[in-house]
Enzyme design. Sequence first.
Site, PDB file in Angstrom:
ATOM      1  N   SER A 148       0.835  -1.195   0.000  1.00 27.92           N
ATOM      2  CA  SER A 148       0.000   0.000   0.000  1.00 27.92           C
ATOM      3  C   SER A 148       0.871   1.247   0.000  1.00 27.92           C
ATOM      4  O   SER A 148       1.971   1.249   0.568  1.00 27.92           O
ATOM      5  CB  SER A 148      -0.896   0.018   1.244  1.00 27.92           C
ATOM      6  OG  SER A 148      -1.561   1.261   1.381  1.00 27.92           O
ATOM      7  N   TYR A 161      -3.297  -1.296   9.608  1.00 31.02           N
ATOM      8  CA  TYR A 161      -3.230  -1.816   8.241  1.00 31.02           C
ATOM      9  C   TYR A 161      -1.859  -1.538   7.626  1.00 31.02           C
ATOM     10  O   TYR A 161      -1.224  -2.430   7.048  1.00 31.02           O
ATOM     11  CB  TYR A 161      -4.340  -1.170   7.413  1.00 31.02           C
ATOM     12  CG  TYR A 161      -4.293  -1.492   5.935  1.00 31.02           C
ATOM     13  CD1 TYR A 161      -4.758  -2.715   5.470  1.00 31.02           C
ATOM     14  CD2 TYR A 161      -3.787  -0.575   5.015  1.00 31.02           C
ATOM     15  CE1 TYR A 161      -4.722  -3.019   4.107  1.00 31.02           C
ATOM     16  CE2 TYR A 161      -3.746  -0.863   3.664  1.00 31.02           C
ATOM     17  CZ  TYR A 161      -4.212  -2.084   3.211  1.00 31.02           C
ATOM     18  OH  TYR A 161      -4.166  -2.382   1.879  1.00 31.02           O
TER      19      TYR A 161
END
Length: 256
Positions: A148, A161
């Site tokens: 990400s 996350y």
Amino acid sequence: MTSSTPIAPIALITGGSRGLGRNMAQKLAQDGTDVIFTYHSNSVEAQSLVAEIEAMGRRAAALQLDAGKSGTFDSFAAAIGDVLGQWQCTRFNFLVNNAGMGVHAGFAETTEAQFEDLMNVHLKGTFFFTQKLLPLLADGGRIINISSGLTRFSTPGFAAYATMKGAIEVLSRYMAKELGPRGIGVNVVAPGAIETDFGGGLVRDNPEFNAIIAGETALGRVGMPDDIGGVVASLLRPANGWINGQRIEVSGGVSL
């Protein structure tokens, strides 16, 4: 008679029935790759993708998997072996560790249960799923782990996350080093904010959040699945086989 060298390359994509994974499967099929992909619960959605890929003239298979339950990986590996046998092959060529789930919660509000769910799917799942499938991955094959943009820049609400994805980036370098003797290349693709149902559809369905991210992006918008699937397919083409141990961010230039 089986062969360890398939007529067409075979890719295994986790979380391939929707969102980014579905687009990856479509792009790889368009490139002439046969696709095995996993889905979590929606078999109807999965079978629609199988039909779509088969209509392109490629082979496809959908297998159910909860990427957060490592105890099921032995039986899943056996299921992969069964599919390969039906296709008269013994190995697949590409593994894309894409399956994931999102939690949007501030650092102070993140619960231990949320943290563990993220860890089981994104980190523990990727680690042991890949380990379990190594005997079925062809020498000279390639692995792409999905990370990400949030490992480079910080957006409040994604601490847990992003922590898991940061660990995936470190793991990927170790994979590249240790699997290199088998000719297996390992890279990371790190998407920016993408309009999908991921994380409850925050980017897609929250106009204010969407506008904020678009305003911070050099190309002036958030990403779409098509922005990611093509990059994954491109990295798996023979011409890009010398790219190894790298993190490729695909974010349109956010937070530069």
